[in-house]
Every structure is written in C-alpha cells, then in structure tokens.
Write a protein that holds these residues in place. Structure first.
Motif, PDB file in Angstrom:
ATOM      1  N   PHE A 181       4.677  -3.547  -1.221  1.00  0.00           N
ATOM      2  CA  PHE A 181       3.341  -3.607  -0.631  1.00  0.00           C
ATOM      3  C   PHE A 181       2.324  -2.716  -1.331  1.00  0.00           C
ATOM      4  O   PHE A 181       1.317  -2.324  -0.745  1.00  0.00           O
ATOM      5  CB  PHE A 181       3.428  -3.259   0.861  1.00  0.00           C
ATOM      6  CG  PHE A 181       4.328  -4.173   1.619  1.00  0.00           C
ATOM      7  CD1 PHE A 181       4.037  -5.525   1.722  1.00  0.00           C
ATOM      8  CD2 PHE A 181       5.500  -3.698   2.208  1.00  0.00           C
ATOM      9  CE1 PHE A 181       4.879  -6.389   2.410  1.00  0.00           C
ATOM     10  CE2 PHE A 181       6.345  -4.552   2.906  1.00  0.00           C
ATOM     11  CZ  PHE A 181       6.035  -5.900   2.993  1.00  0.00           C
ATOM     12  N   LYS A 183      -0.322  -5.526  -2.127  1.00  0.00           N
ATOM     13  CA  LYS A 183      -0.625  -6.533  -1.104  1.00  0.00           C
ATOM     14  C   LYS A 183      -0.266  -5.986   0.270  1.00  0.00           C
ATOM     15  O   LYS A 183       0.581  -5.111   0.414  1.00  0.00           O
ATOM     16  CB  LYS A 183       0.137  -7.832  -1.363  1.00  0.00           C
ATOM     17  CG  LYS A 183       1.651  -7.701  -1.254  1.00  0.00           C
ATOM     18  CD  LYS A 183       2.347  -9.048  -1.385  1.00  0.00           C
ATOM     19  CE  LYS A 183       3.867  -8.905  -1.202  1.00  0.00           C
ATOM     20  NZ  LYS A 183       4.555 -10.186  -1.260  1.00  0.00           N
ATOM     21  N   GLU A 184      -0.932  -6.540   1.263  1.00  0.00           N
ATOM     22  CA  GLU A 184      -0.667  -6.115   2.637  1.00  0.00           C
ATOM     23  C   GLU A 184       0.455  -6.980   3.202  1.00  0.00           C
ATOM     24  O   GLU A 184       0.575  -8.153   2.868  1.00  0.00           O
ATOM     25  CB  GLU A 184      -1.938  -6.296   3.468  1.00  0.00           C
ATOM     26  CG  GLU A 184      -1.856  -5.703   4.865  1.00  0.00           C
ATOM     27  CD  GLU A 184      -3.178  -5.826   5.602  1.00  0.00           C
ATOM     28  OE1 GLU A 184      -3.239  -6.605   6.575  1.00  0.00           O
ATOM     29  OE2 GLU A 184      -4.144  -5.151   5.194  1.00  0.00           O
ATOM     30  N   SER A 216       1.358 -10.725   8.712  1.00  0.00           N
ATOM     31  CA  SER A 216       1.225 -10.278  10.103  1.00  0.00           C
ATOM     32  C   SER A 216       2.580 -10.200  10.796  1.00  0.00           C
ATOM     33  O   SER A 216       2.811  -9.326  11.642  1.00  0.00           O
ATOM     34  CB  SER A 216       0.290 -11.219  10.875  1.00  0.00           C
ATOM     35  OG  SER A 216       0.770 -12.556  10.831  1.00  0.00           O
ATOM     36  N   LEU A 268       4.305  -6.751   9.751  1.00  0.00           N
ATOM     37  CA  LEU A 268       3.649  -5.464   9.959  1.00  0.00           C
ATOM     38  C   LEU A 268       4.418  -4.524  10.886  1.00  0.00           C
ATOM     39  O   LEU A 268       4.581  -3.339  10.597  1.00  0.00           O
ATOM     40  CB  LEU A 268       2.235  -5.692  10.506  1.00  0.00           C
ATOM     41  CG  LEU A 268       1.174  -6.059   9.459  1.00  0.00           C
ATOM     42  CD1 LEU A 268      -0.090  -6.583  10.139  1.00  0.00           C
ATOM     43  CD2 LEU A 268       0.843  -4.851   8.587  1.00  0.00           C
ATOM     44  N   LYS A 323       2.077   6.543   6.529  1.00  0.00           N
ATOM     45  CA  LYS A 323       2.082   5.097   6.262  1.00  0.00           C
ATOM     46  C   LYS A 323       2.456   4.300   7.507  1.00  0.00           C
ATOM     47  O   LYS A 323       1.971   3.183   7.704  1.00  0.00           O
ATOM     48  CB  LYS A 323       3.033   4.786   5.110  1.00  0.00           C
ATOM     49  CG  LYS A 323       2.477   5.243   3.768  1.00  0.00           C
ATOM     50  CD  LYS A 323       3.256   4.689   2.594  1.00  0.00           C
ATOM     51  CE  LYS A 323       2.587   5.102   1.272  1.00  0.00           C
ATOM     52  NZ  LYS A 323       3.329   4.608   0.090  1.00  0.00           N
ATOM     53  N   LYS A 329      -0.647   4.041   9.362  1.00  0.00           N
ATOM     54  CA  LYS A 329      -1.570   3.162   8.637  1.00  0.00           C
ATOM     55  C   LYS A 329      -1.341   1.702   9.041  1.00  0.00           C
ATOM     56  O   LYS A 329      -2.291   0.968   9.377  1.00  0.00           O
ATOM     57  CB  LYS A 329      -1.368   3.320   7.130  1.00  0.00           C
ATOM     58  CG  LYS A 329      -2.066   2.258   6.288  1.00  0.00           C
ATOM     59  CD  LYS A 329      -1.642   2.334   4.821  1.00  0.00           C
ATOM     60  CE  LYS A 329      -2.165   1.140   4.024  1.00  0.00           C
ATOM     61  NZ  LYS A 329      -1.711   1.181   2.610  1.00  0.00           N
ATOM     62  N   TYR A 330      -0.079   1.279   9.026  1.00  0.00           N
ATOM     63  CA  TYR A 330       0.222  -0.118   9.368  1.00  0.00           C
ATOM     64  C   TYR A 330       0.112  -0.368  10.869  1.00  0.00           C
ATOM     65  O   TYR A 330      -0.253  -1.477  11.293  1.00  0.00           O
ATOM     66  CB  TYR A 330       1.597  -0.505   8.836  1.00  0.00           C
ATOM     67  CG  TYR A 330       1.615  -0.606   7.326  1.00  0.00           C
ATOM     68  CD1 TYR A 330       0.915  -1.626   6.680  1.00  0.00           C
ATOM     69  CD2 TYR A 330       2.282   0.326   6.543  1.00  0.00           C
ATOM     70  CE1 TYR A 330       0.901  -1.715   5.287  1.00  0.00           C
ATOM     71  CE2 TYR A 330       2.271   0.251   5.158  1.00  0.00           C
ATOM     72  CZ  TYR A 330       1.571  -0.774   4.525  1.00  0.00           C
ATOM     73  OH  TYR A 330       1.544  -0.853   3.157  1.00  0.00           O
ATOM     74  N   ILE A 379      -3.444  -1.145  11.483  1.00  0.00           N
ATOM     75  CA  ILE A 379      -3.780  -2.518  11.038  1.00  0.00           C
ATOM     76  C   ILE A 379      -3.390  -3.519  12.122  1.00  0.00           C
ATOM     77  O   ILE A 379      -4.134  -4.447  12.443  1.00  0.00           O
ATOM     78  CB  ILE A 379      -3.066  -2.853   9.710  1.00  0.00           C
ATOM     79  CG1 ILE A 379      -3.614  -1.977   8.581  1.00  0.00           C
ATOM     80  CG2 ILE A 379      -3.228  -4.338   9.376  1.00  0.00           C
ATOM     81  CD1 ILE A 379      -2.857  -2.120   7.273  1.00  0.00           C
ATOM     82  N   ASN A 386      -5.905  -5.932  14.084  1.00  0.00           N
ATOM     83  CA  ASN A 386      -5.756  -7.386  13.991  1.00  0.00           C
ATOM     84  C   ASN A 386      -5.447  -8.024  15.339  1.00  0.00           C
ATOM     85  O   ASN A 386      -5.909  -9.130  15.643  1.00  0.00           O
ATOM     86  CB  ASN A 386      -4.647  -7.752  13.003  1.00  0.00           C
ATOM     87  CG  ASN A 386      -4.999  -7.397  11.573  1.00  0.00           C
ATOM     88  OD1 ASN A 386      -6.156  -7.077  11.276  1.00  0.00           O
ATOM     89  ND2 ASN A 386      -4.029  -7.447  10.677  1.00  0.00           N
TER      90      ASN A 386
END
Length: 621
Positions: free
Chosen positions: A197, A200-201, A204, A207, A222, A225-226, A229, A233
């Motif tokens: 990663f 790229k992310e 979904s 995650l 980290k 961080k995710y 996200i 989302n």
C-alpha cells in the motif's frame, strides 16, 4: 539445502500410520482405495464410519462426505474419487457407531494430496493445507487442531512454489502470521503492508483488516490513519458501530453505559448489531434487577431481530432464571423461545447440542424453581433427547435428582445407570445411584456395582486418551508466580509436569478448577508430579490484582500460578483456546495435549490421573 528441506518437510506431514492408500501420489480424476487398520482408539469398535473432507486451494468451509466401508478381517476398506473440480487433496477421519470415539490421526487427519505428472503436489496443494486449518477444525466430523505455525509454513511453502497465489490470500496469511507470533512476524507484516500500500490505498473491503494488522504489530500511527479513512468513507458503517459497541461493553458505570447505548441507538436505529446490543443491555438490567427495563428492551428489539429470535428469548430467560428474577416473566420468555424455534430451526447455526433440547432445559429449570416439580420433570425428560449422543450431564443430573425427589426411584435408577454406562453422569448422579443401591442392598458391594457400570466407558476413555500420546519437546519458559517466585520449566526436569492455561474471564477454565484441585491433591505427596496453572490472555494492563483476588476468593491458594504477562508462552505452546492442558514427561517432552474441560470433578481427576500415571509408569522402566 532448500531441496533437503522439502524432502524432510513432507515426511512428517503424511504420517498416516493407520491408513494405507493404493496410490500415495494420485493424479486428478483417479479413484484411490484405502485400507484402515483400527489398531488403537477404534480397535474394539464393531462398526466404523469414515468421513472425507475434499479440499481445494482456497477452501473456506465445506461439509464432509460419508465414505462407505467394508470390513475384511481386522481391517476396513473404502475408496475415494478424486474428480471434483479444483480438488487438491482430501483428508479422512474415522469414528465409531456412536460418533463419540474418533480417530483423526491425533488431530492431524489422514491426508492425501493430488500430484502432477512429475509426481509433485499440484499447484495449490500446500495452500489448501493452510486453508483447511481454518475450515476442518470447524467441522465436528474431524475435530482438527489448528497449528498456527504449521499453517504459516504451508502458506509460505505455496508462495515459494507459486508466488502469484499470494495475491488472493495475502490477508489470510498475514492474519495467521499475526496469530503465530513467529520470530520476526511484526517486521514481515509491516514490510508486506508497506510494499502493498505504498502507492495505493487499500480497497474498502480491506481497510478494516489493514487497520487491525497495523494495530496488532504496534504501529498505532498507520492503524489510526486507516481507521480515519474508514470513518470518513463510512461514518455510519460497521467499523464505527463496532468501535462504539465495544465502548458500551467495556463501560462499567451503569449510567454511562445507558447513555452510550441511547446515543448509539439514536445514531444507528437500524443496526445489524441490534440483537447483540439488546442482550448486552438486558444483561445489564438483569444484574441490577430492573424487570421493567428488561421487558421494555425485549419488546423494543424483538421486531428488529431478523433471525434467531429463539436464542434471543432463551438468553433472557436463562439470565433471569439464574438470578431468580421474576420467574413468571422468565417462563414467558422461555415459551417464546420454544415457539420461535419451530419456525427458525432450519436457519439456526450449527450447535453441539440440538437447540430444542437447550430451550426445553431452560423451561424445565424455570418450572422447577417455581416449585412446579411434576411439570419440570416432564420437561427435563424432553430435554434429555433421544440418544446418548444428545445427553447432557447437566440435564441428566437435574432429571435424576428431581425424579428421586418425586419418588420415581425405579426411573431414576434405570436412567442413572444408563447415564453412568454412557459416561454422561456427574458426581451427584453417581452419589444418588449409590444411595439407591445402599437403601435396597446395603453398603456391601456398592463400589463394585458402580465400577461395573463404569467399566466399559472407562476403558474406552482410557484407550482414547492413551492413543493420543505424542512426543514433542516442551518449550522452556521462565515466569514469575503470584508471589514473585521464578518458575523455570527446566528446573522441573525429572518430574511429570501438568500445565493448565487459563484466564479469569474463561468460565470453563474456572469451572474445571475444583477437579484440577482434587487431582493436585491426589499427587500432593508425590515429589515427581508438579501442577502449574499458567494465567494468560488477560485483558487490559492492571489485571494482576483480579487474578490474585480470584485465586484467594475461590480458595485455590494451593495452586502455583505463573503469570504469562505478554502471552508469549501461550503462543509458544500453540494454544488455540483455553482451557488447554499439557502433560510433560520427566525428560521434558509434551506427551499429552487436552483442549477444553469437563465440569465434572471425578471425570477431570480420572483423565488427569490416566495421563500422569502412564508417564510415571513409563519413567520407571
């Protein structure tokens, strides 16, 4: 050197001592015959059944397939067709007619892999072996162990042969690697995730797993961080709901718990977690005796629960009965569970015991608590089930004791003897049947009478336990016990050592302690036997006072309790669930591993004694 590793890797994997295949390297499409020699656990079985678990490279779960057997002399013969699409191998297990005794090759299964034209396992074979570590252990026909380190090795073996296969199962591999705590696992996982990663992310669907993996290896930055996200989302998604639900569960203050719940309910009115949320809050109100709120929550949530309303009602009834709380209302919930079961029985998940018997037992218990004894006895009889396989020690005990109380001594004697013969009797049942014998015949001969009832099942249990004897080097450890004393396994060389892994939150662990205490008492004057009750997998940081309080309050102060502070030892011993016991011989080898435990004191003492005595006897030779 790598080729040598491959050769020696395969030898122990396919140690199928009791089974011989017509072809050890079959190709796809062939039919392979096999011969089974039941020389150990099933040696005295008059009828043997076989089950085959056909697996693919990415098997998640599949049901097993019965295999017809024909007896020829002392052996049994059968055959398997290797024609299913994408098949890479099969695993066999054998059981007696009752299903109680099983030969699963010491929890490894009898395994056969499909081979290619060059006589090598087909692509995906080792991946299949890794994936069935998850699926076969869920299948009651196999009762397989899950060896996490072995699973990781299978993954890595497949990736070495076929690197492209990692792409579809990388998450499964990293989760297994996390659980294994293999040396250097954190570095491997971090590198895998960073490379994957970096540019790229995650999708979904990935995650949550990525956030959890980073959290597991201690990379909070980290992980958060995710997590952020995900929240951005899907601000009302499953991840956010689970996070808030956990806060409700972990909150000890009753008023704060209620406030958190009300906020959750307002924010997520149609949450799929409604059933779990309702049970959590109802449990809270049961503990405080708030009957009005219990009924209110049950009414509010019964319409939201799409499936398994029967278990929902039964859980409420059971909790109320345990607290002797408004037994009339508990009875009403219990009857709702029985009624709901009739429409839901085809949808309910697999259970080790039929749900209708579980629900009927709850109802009978509530009736007994209300003093409606004749009705209770009738319902306990319904809760017994129709076969020994369905019998439950708890229900059996309730039925026998109530039958005697109501003067039905002949019925109690007949059923009590049957329970003892089947190995489904508690100490209270044995005592009750002894008392009935003494009243009719006097004390003389009572012990011989009970021994005659138990002889067959004891012999079966003995054969089952001794057939599972292994020999693996016991990893050394040094831990501090509750008094601060160092406990080093090497220092105990020359003794038979019993390791019992447990935690304060583990109900089955605590319920097994009276039996383990009695077993320890039996050997207290034998300097060559040592019991260690290793506390592990505790939650939070300040758990030591809770461990000490439990040991003191329950009067287990004679226990030696080493504390596995960071849960490293439990991982080193590849423990998958607790309670798990290891019996180590005087030379420092693990000879027995037993997962789970009975609540029955005498059964525990007998099982531990069988293993300890076998090793003591062996050491004298």
């Amino acid at each position: 050197m790598r080729k040598l590793f491959t050769i020696f890797f395969l030898l122990p994997l396919f140690s199928n001592a009791q089974v011989s295949f017509s072809n050890d390297k079959p190709k796809f499409g062939e039919t392979v015959s096999f011969t089974y020699n039941p020389s150990t656990i099933l040696a005295n079985s008059s009828l043997i059944k076989a089950e085959a678990f056909y697996f693919e490279a990415k098997t998640v779960f599949t049901s097993s397939t019965p295999i017809s057997l024909i007896k020829e002399g002392n052996v049994w013969k059968g055959s398997c067709e290797l024609k299913k699409n994408n098949l890479v191998g099969l695993m066999l297990a054998f059981r007696d007619s009752t299903g109680k005794l099983i030969d699963n090759n010491k929890e490894n299964g009898y395994i056969l892999l499909i081979h290619d034209e060059n006589g090598k396992p087909v692509n995906g074979a080792f991946l299949g072996l890794a994936m069935i570590q998850n699926s076969a252990m869920q299948n009651p026909a196999f009762r397989m162990k899950r060896d996490i380190l072995e699973q990781v090795t299978f993954f890595e073996k497949e990736f070495e042969r076929n690197p492209e296969m990692k792409e579809s199962v990388w998450m499964n591999y990293l989760v297994a690697l996390t659980l294994s705590k293999k040396e250097g696992y954190k570095t491997i996982i971090e590198k895998e995730l960073d490379v994957r990663f970096d540019a790229k992310e995650p999708k979904s669907s990935e995650l949550s797993a990525v956030a959890a993996l980073y959290k597991q290896i201690g990379n909070k930055e980290k992980s958060e961080k995710y997590a952020q996200i995900i929240k951005k989302n899907e601000p009302k998604g499953t991840f956010v709901q689970q996070e808030k639900y956990l806060k409700i569960v972990e909150e000890d203050d009753n008023d704060k718990k209620i406030a958190l719940f009300e906020a959750f309910e307002k924010e997520f009115p149609n949450s799929l977690m409604s059933s779990a949320m309702a049970i959590t809050m109802i449990s809270n109100y049961v503990s405080t005796g708030n009957i009005t709120k219990i009924k209110e929550f049950a009414t509010r949530y019964e319409l939201k629960i799409r499936d398994n309303k029967a278990s929902f009602y039964n859980t409420i009834a059971t909790q109320m009965a345990e607290k002797n709380l408004d037994l009339k209302s508990a009875e009403a919930f219990s009857l709702k569970a029985i009624e709901a079961y009739q429409t839901e029985k085809k949808k309910l998940p697999t259970s080790s015991r039929p749900y209708d018997l579980i629900f009927r037992d709850t109802y009978a218990t509530i009736l007994e608590k209300q003093g409606r004894l004749k009705e209770a006895l009738e319902n306990y009889k319904l809760a017994l089930g129709g076969t020994p396989e369905e019998w439950s020690n708890k229900v059996n005990e309730s039925y026998i004791l109530l039958a005697i109380k109501l003067g039905q001594k002949d019925e109690a004697k007949t059923m009590g003897e049957a329970f003892i013969k089947a190995g489904k009797a508690t100490e209270k049942i044995r005592t009750a049947i002894k008392d009935l014998y003494i009243k009719s015949n006097g004390k003389k001969g009572v012990e011989a009478y009970i021994a005659s009832l138990e002889s067959e099942v004891k012999e079966k249990n003995k054969n089952e336990i001794l057939s599972q004897m292994i020999s693996e080097i016991a990893p050394n450890f040094e831990l501090k016990d509750l008094s601060g004393k160092n406990i080093n396994l090497t220092d105990l060389r020359g003794k038979v050592v019993i390791l019992d892994f447990w935690a304060t939150w583990c109900g089955p662990c605590i319920r097994s302690f009276p039996g383990m205490q009695k077993a320890q008492e039996k050997y207290k004057n034998n300097p060559n036997v040592k019991f260690l009750f290793i506390n592990t997998w505790e939650q939070g940081n300040d758990y030591l006072p809770k461990v000490k309080k439990l040991i003191t309050d329950k009067k287990y102060t004679d226990f030696t309790v080493p504390v596995d502070v960071d849960s490293k030892i439990v991982s080193t011993y590849k423990v998958e669930a607790i309670p798990t016991k290891f019996i180590i011989d005087p030379e420092g080898n693990i000879r027995f591993k037993r997962r789970g435990s009975s609540d029955d004191v005498e059964e525990i003492v007998e099982e531990v004694s069988l293993m300890v005595d076998a090793l003591l006897k062996e050491s004298k030779k």
